[in-house]
Scaffold this motif. Structure first.
Motif, PDB file in Angstrom:
ATOM      1  N   GLU A 154      -9.534 -24.308 -15.738  1.00  0.00           N
ATOM      2  CA  GLU A 154     -10.066 -23.139 -16.436  1.00  0.00           C
ATOM      3  C   GLU A 154     -10.276 -23.443 -17.914  1.00  0.00           C
ATOM      4  OE1 GLU A 154      -7.945 -19.664 -13.674  1.00  0.00           O
ATOM      5  OE2 GLU A 154      -6.999 -20.330 -15.546  1.00  0.00           O
ATOM      6  N   ALA A 155      -9.324 -24.154 -18.508  1.00  0.00           N
ATOM      7  CA  ALA A 155      -9.429 -24.485 -19.935  1.00  0.00           C
ATOM      8  C   ALA A 155     -10.621 -25.400 -20.199  1.00  0.00           C
ATOM      9  CB  ALA A 155      -8.141 -25.142 -20.411  1.00  0.00           C
ATOM     10  N   LEU A 156     -10.782 -26.423 -19.358  1.00  0.00           N
ATOM     11  CA  LEU A 156     -11.859 -27.386 -19.573  1.00  0.00           C
ATOM     12  C   LEU A 156     -13.231 -26.793 -19.267  1.00  0.00           C
ATOM     13  CD1 LEU A 156     -10.263 -30.667 -18.146  1.00  0.00           C
ATOM     14  CD2 LEU A 156     -10.332 -29.851 -20.517  1.00  0.00           C
ATOM     15  N   ALA A 157     -13.271 -25.701 -18.501  1.00  0.00           N
ATOM     16  CA  ALA A 157     -14.546 -25.058 -18.157  1.00  0.00           C
ATOM     17  C   ALA A 157     -15.003 -24.060 -19.216  1.00  0.00           C
ATOM     18  CB  ALA A 157     -14.440 -24.356 -16.804  1.00  0.00           C
ATOM     19  N   MET A 158     -14.144 -23.756 -20.199  1.00  0.00           N
ATOM     20  CA  MET A 158     -14.500 -22.782 -21.232  1.00  0.00           C
ATOM     21  C   MET A 158     -15.588 -23.326 -22.150  1.00  0.00           C
ATOM     22  SD  MET A 158     -10.811 -21.279 -22.420  1.00  0.00           S
ATOM     23  CE  MET A 158      -9.686 -20.528 -21.239  1.00  0.00           C
ATOM     24  N   THR A 159     -16.524 -22.454 -22.486  1.00  0.00           N
ATOM     25  CA  THR A 159     -17.548 -22.806 -23.462  1.00  0.00           C
ATOM     26  C   THR A 159     -17.150 -22.228 -24.816  1.00  0.00           C
ATOM     27  OG1 THR A 159     -18.829 -20.789 -23.042  1.00  0.00           O
ATOM     28  CG2 THR A 159     -19.304 -22.712 -21.656  1.00  0.00           C
ATOM     29  N   ASP A 160     -17.907 -22.549 -25.837  1.00  0.00           N
ATOM     30  CA  ASP A 160     -17.633 -21.997 -27.168  1.00  0.00           C
ATOM     31  C   ASP A 160     -17.687 -20.467 -27.148  1.00  0.00           C
ATOM     32  OD1 ASP A 160     -17.108 -24.309 -28.551  1.00  0.00           O
ATOM     33  OD2 ASP A 160     -19.163 -24.622 -29.201  1.00  0.00           O
ATOM     34  N   GLU A 161     -18.579 -19.899 -26.349  1.00  0.00           N
ATOM     35  CA  GLU A 161     -18.685 -18.437 -26.262  1.00  0.00           C
ATOM     36  C   GLU A 161     -17.446 -17.808 -25.625  1.00  0.00           C
ATOM     37  OE1 GLU A 161     -22.214 -17.357 -24.239  1.00  0.00           O
ATOM     38  OE2 GLU A 161     -23.552 -17.866 -25.911  1.00  0.00           O
ATOM     39  N   ASP A 162     -16.740 -18.574 -24.804  1.00  0.00           N
ATOM     40  CA  ASP A 162     -15.553 -18.049 -24.127  1.00  0.00           C
ATOM     41  C   ASP A 162     -14.317 -18.047 -25.026  1.00  0.00           C
ATOM     42  OD1 ASP A 162     -16.982 -17.772 -21.736  1.00  0.00           O
ATOM     43  OD2 ASP A 162     -16.563 -19.837 -21.145  1.00  0.00           O
ATOM     44  N   ASN A 164     -13.099 -16.869 -28.395  1.00  0.00           N
ATOM     45  CA  ASN A 164     -13.372 -16.005 -29.543  1.00  0.00           C
ATOM     46  C   ASN A 164     -12.195 -16.097 -30.516  1.00  0.00           C
ATOM     47  OD1 ASN A 164     -13.681 -13.759 -31.343  1.00  0.00           O
ATOM     48  ND2 ASN A 164     -15.051 -12.802 -29.843  1.00  0.00           N
ATOM     49  N   LEU A 165     -12.379 -16.858 -31.577  1.00  0.00           N
ATOM     50  CA  LEU A 165     -11.292 -17.094 -32.521  1.00  0.00           C
ATOM     51  C   LEU A 165     -11.259 -16.071 -33.655  1.00  0.00           C
ATOM     52  CD1 LEU A 165     -11.492 -20.995 -32.714  1.00  0.00           C
ATOM     53  CD2 LEU A 165     -10.080 -19.552 -31.239  1.00  0.00           C
ATOM     54  N   ILE A 166     -12.221 -15.168 -33.668  1.00  0.00           N
ATOM     55  CA  ILE A 166     -12.211 -14.080 -34.647  1.00  0.00           C
ATOM     56  C   ILE A 166     -11.414 -12.894 -34.097  1.00  0.00           C
ATOM     57  CG2 ILE A 166     -13.626 -12.437 -35.930  1.00  0.00           C
ATOM     58  CD1 ILE A 166     -15.861 -14.527 -35.931  1.00  0.00           C
ATOM     59  N   GLU A 167     -11.761 -12.477 -32.881  1.00  0.00           N
ATOM     60  CA  GLU A 167     -11.032 -11.382 -32.247  1.00  0.00           C
ATOM     61  C   GLU A 167      -9.822 -11.882 -31.452  1.00  0.00           C
ATOM     62  OE1 GLU A 167     -13.492  -8.523 -30.251  1.00  0.00           O
ATOM     63  OE2 GLU A 167     -15.218  -9.064 -31.481  1.00  0.00           O
ATOM     64  N   LYS A 168      -9.667 -13.191 -31.377  1.00  0.00           N
ATOM     65  CA  LYS A 168      -8.490 -13.860 -30.789  1.00  0.00           C
ATOM     66  C   LYS A 168      -8.312 -13.542 -29.301  1.00  0.00           C
ATOM     67  CE  LYS A 168      -5.948 -13.795 -35.182  1.00  0.00           C
ATOM     68  NZ  LYS A 168      -6.880 -12.912 -35.897  1.00  0.00           N
ATOM     69  N   TYR A 169      -9.254 -14.040 -28.504  1.00  0.00           N
ATOM     70  CA  TYR A 169      -9.091 -13.941 -27.059  1.00  0.00           C
ATOM     71  C   TYR A 169      -9.898 -15.045 -26.372  1.00  0.00           C
ATOM     72  CZ  TYR A 169     -13.738 -11.716 -26.721  1.00  0.00           C
ATOM     73  OH  TYR A 169     -15.081 -11.457 -26.779  1.00  0.00           O
ATOM     74  N   SER A 191      -5.514 -20.518 -34.987  1.00  0.00           N
ATOM     75  CA  SER A 191      -5.613 -21.436 -36.123  1.00  0.00           C
ATOM     76  C   SER A 191      -5.708 -22.879 -35.650  1.00  0.00           C
ATOM     77  CB  SER A 191      -4.398 -21.271 -37.039  1.00  0.00           C
ATOM     78  OG  SER A 191      -4.347 -19.971 -37.590  1.00  0.00           O
ATOM     79  N   VAL A 192      -4.916 -23.223 -34.620  1.00  0.00           N
ATOM     80  CA  VAL A 192      -4.965 -24.573 -34.052  1.00  0.00           C
ATOM     81  C   VAL A 192      -6.354 -24.854 -33.480  1.00  0.00           C
ATOM     82  CG1 VAL A 192      -4.130 -26.019 -32.150  1.00  0.00           C
ATOM     83  CG2 VAL A 192      -2.503 -24.759 -33.565  1.00  0.00           C
ATOM     84  N   CYS A 193      -6.903 -23.883 -32.764  1.00  0.00           N
ATOM     85  CA  CYS A 193      -8.228 -24.046 -32.156  1.00  0.00           C
ATOM     86  C   CYS A 193      -9.330 -24.149 -33.213  1.00  0.00           C
ATOM     87  CB  CYS A 193      -8.517 -22.891 -31.199  1.00  0.00           C
ATOM     88  SG  CYS A 193      -7.494 -22.903 -29.702  1.00  0.00           S
ATOM     89  N   LYS A 194      -9.169 -23.403 -34.301  1.00  0.00           N
ATOM     90  CA  LYS A 194     -10.148 -23.480 -35.392  1.00  0.00           C
ATOM     91  C   LYS A 194     -10.139 -24.866 -36.030  1.00  0.00           C
ATOM     92  CE  LYS A 194     -10.123 -18.577 -36.743  1.00  0.00           C
ATOM     93  NZ  LYS A 194      -9.710 -17.599 -37.784  1.00  0.00           N
TER      94      LYS A 194
END
Length: 325
Positions: A154-162, A164-169, A191-194
């Motif tokens: 599931e993690a590796l299938a996520m795209t950038d759109e999936d 959301n580091l602004i609304e944190k989900y 923060s780590v993901c950013k």
């Protein structure tokens, strides 16, 4: 695209189409049914229904397979044969052998081991240049797996759109049960993901994919993750006991589940309230799939749930099958 060329071919295609429309991914089922199709082709089967002889030959023990694999082979044939009967074809439904016992117990990382894994991931370095390496994503990927409990696929299938580091989900679409779900994340994980995305976007990739976790060539991360994780285990001083025995990267999900239950118990959340919450968060098909973690939590944190009536605890089934992926 898999071709089904035996006399059962058209019915197999219809059966798989029905399963997928009902929401089943049916990946393993397709594999087994393709083997059944080839087996029927080799035997030059002429009847539209499964014969007893065919079922018996198909169900014979093979020296190079596990009891579980044989059980699944016969189970999928029985399902397909039942479908043929529903279509009006006389078809023999084989009796399933005794369900093989599963003695697998997931590995639960201690807090000390988790921190050691994170430190090891942060210290990973290239031995030689590799354009397809997933090293750059490992520090963020391990933290995301541990902090959210999502499956590695599931993690590796996520795209950038999936992500959301602004609304944190996170939005999980490619799930095991075919259900889309939204997972909130903490400020520290965001923060780590950013930070990861900042350095990832500086890679000189001409044809960058849309996947959030990508290798240095800009493509989706794949098999390389397992190799880097084994290096992290070694650097962290965690003994790797071999394939299918772990500790595995998927055990970060099990660790998340157990520690989450323990945290909710410590906070005074009733067990019957915490299980549905955790079940939805993990994307389980039913609460029954989450019940296994109750006993693991009881074993690892006995003081936290000592006030729970053991009679009530016994209404949850004892572990039989832990999620493998």
């Amino acid at each position: 695209m898999i071709n089904y060329d035996s006399i059962y071919g058209p019915a197999i295609k219809q059966f798989i189409d029905m399963k997928t429309k009902l929401g089943f991914r049916y990946t393993f089922g397709k594999l087994i049914l393709s083997q059944i199709d080839q087996f029927a082709l080799q035997r030059e089967e002429k009847t539209t229904g499964i014969t007893k002889e065919f079922a018996q030959k198909w169900g014979e023990e093979r020296g190079n397979e596990s009891e579980r694999y044989r059980y699944d082979r016969i189970r999928y044939l029985a399902q397909f044969s039942s479908y043929l009967c529903d279509l009006g074809n006389s078809s023999y439904i084989p009796r399933l052998p005794r369900h093989p016992k599963n003695t697998f117990i997931p590995y639960i990382y201690s807090q000390k081991e988790v921190h050691a894994l994170f430190k090891a991931a942060d210290e990973l370095r290239f031995v030689k240049r590799n354009a397809n390496s997933c090293l750059i994503c490992m520090p963020a990927l391990l933290r995301l797996l541990y902090c959210t409990g999502v499956r590695i696929g599931e993690a590796l299938a996520m795209t950038d759109e999936d992500v959301n580091l602004i609304e944190k989900y996170l939005r999980v679409k490619d799930s095991k049960n075919g259900k889309e779900r939204i997972i909130p994340i903490s400020t520290s994980l965001a923060s780590v993901c950013k930070e990861y995305r900042h350095y990832r976007d500086q890679l000189p990739s001409k044809d960058r994919s849309d996947y959030f976790f990508m290798n240095t060539n800009g493509n989706k991360c794949g098999k390389g993750v397992a190799g880097w994780f084994k290096k992290c285990l070694v650097k962290a001083g965690i003994r790797y006991t071999g394939r299918n025995h772990g500790p595995r990267i998927h055990d970060l999900r099990h660790t998340f589940a157990v520690t989450s239950l323990a945290s909710m118990a410590e906070a005074g959340v009733d067990l019957y309230a915490s299980l549905p919450i955790l079940s939805n968060y993990l994307g389980h098909g039913s609460i029954g799939a989450t019940n296994h973690y109750v006993r693991l939590t009881a074993n690892m944190y006995p003081d936290l749930i000592k006030d729970i009536d053991m009679t009530c605890l016994n209404v949850f089934p004892k572990p039989k099958n832990y999620e493998a992926n």
